[in-house]
Design a protein around this motif. Structure first.
Motif, PDB file in Angstrom:
ATOM      1  N   GLN A 181      -6.515   6.789   4.111  1.00 33.29           N
ATOM      2  CA  GLN A 181      -5.273   7.488   4.458  1.00 33.29           C
ATOM      3  C   GLN A 181      -5.424   8.995   4.293  1.00 33.29           C
ATOM      4  OE1 GLN A 181      -3.020   5.779   6.060  1.00 33.29           O
ATOM      5  NE2 GLN A 181      -4.310   4.003   5.656  1.00 33.29           N
ATOM      6  N   HIS A 182      -6.146   9.417   3.262  1.00 29.71           N
ATOM      7  CA  HIS A 182      -6.386  10.845   3.088  1.00 29.71           C
ATOM      8  C   HIS A 182      -7.246  11.399   4.225  1.00 29.71           C
ATOM      9  CE1 HIS A 182      -4.453  12.292  -0.525  1.00 29.71           C
ATOM     10  NE2 HIS A 182      -4.788  11.175  -1.148  1.00 29.71           N
ATOM     11  N   GLY A 185       2.097  10.127  -3.535  1.00 31.12           N
ATOM     12  CA  GLY A 185       2.556  10.273  -2.161  1.00 31.12           C
ATOM     13  C   GLY A 185       3.885  11.002  -2.052  1.00 31.12           C
ATOM     14  N   GLY A 219       0.816  -1.210   0.000  1.00 28.06           N
ATOM     15  CA  GLY A 219       0.000   0.000   0.000  1.00 28.06           C
ATOM     16  C   GLY A 219       0.848   1.257   0.000  1.00 28.06           C
ATOM     17  N   ASN A 220       1.938   1.259   0.787  1.00 30.15           N
ATOM     18  CA  ASN A 220       2.823   2.418   0.826  1.00 30.15           C
ATOM     19  C   ASN A 220       3.559   2.619  -0.489  1.00 30.15           C
ATOM     20  OD1 ASN A 220       2.391   3.515   3.412  1.00 30.15           O
ATOM     21  ND2 ASN A 220       3.574   1.870   4.331  1.00 30.15           N
ATOM     22  N   TRP A 237       1.122   4.022  -2.898  1.00 28.75           N
ATOM     23  CA  TRP A 237       0.891   5.408  -2.473  1.00 28.75           C
ATOM     24  C   TRP A 237       2.014   6.314  -2.965  1.00 28.75           C
ATOM     25  CZ3 TRP A 237      -2.749   8.258   0.138  1.00 28.75           C
ATOM     26  CH2 TRP A 237      -2.342   9.456   0.697  1.00 28.75           C
ATOM     27  N   TRP A 280      -6.743   3.995   0.157  1.00 28.86           N
ATOM     28  CA  TRP A 280      -6.053   5.268  -0.014  1.00 28.86           C
ATOM     29  C   TRP A 280      -6.953   6.421   0.445  1.00 28.86           C
ATOM     30  CZ3 TRP A 280      -5.518   1.169  -3.301  1.00 28.86           C
ATOM     31  CH2 TRP A 280      -4.236   0.628  -3.354  1.00 28.86           C
TER      32      TRP A 280
END
Length: 122
Positions: free
Chosen positions: A105-106, A14, A5-6, A9, A102
């Protein structure tokens, strides 16, 4: 799953968000008055670089009155616009099933962007 996921991102915006927060933090740290706000911008940048697997929690030793005043100043200077940007991106990503992680995360970043003083990233 956090690493995947990172990485996704980072590839899809990101890293650009991270650079924006770091440049804003450097610009704010040029003046003595802006240093506390620059530090908060760096905090947002660190979260923007690697958001999956990190939590935001309130510091129990934060000075309440000073944190409140600084959060109000932050909110008036630009925190509301940063928060609204993250909410907008979260809503757009939340439309699709694939974008829901995502979007979360936002929304996490929007919470920190609204009132960053008195919080820490764990």
């Amino acid at each position: 799953m956090k690493i995947l996921g990172n990485l996704i991102w980072l590839l899809f915006g990101g890293f650009a968000i991270f650079l924006e927060y770091m440049l804003a933090g450097i610009a704010l740290c040029i003046t003595i008055v802006g240093i506390p706000f620059g530090i908060q911008s760096f905090k947002l940048g660190i979260l923007a670089l690697w958001p999956f697997g990190q939590k935001i929690e309130y510091m129990d030793y934060a000075p309440g009155c000073l944190s409140t005043v600084m959060n109000i100043i932050w909110l008036l200077i630009g925190g509301i616009w940063i928060m609204l940007t993250h909410v907008l991106f979260g809503l757009l990503l939340g439309i699709t099933i694939i974008g829901i992680p995502w979007a979360k995360q936002h929304f996490k970043m929007a919470s920190l962007a609204l009132t960053p003083f008195g919080r820490r990233i764990v």
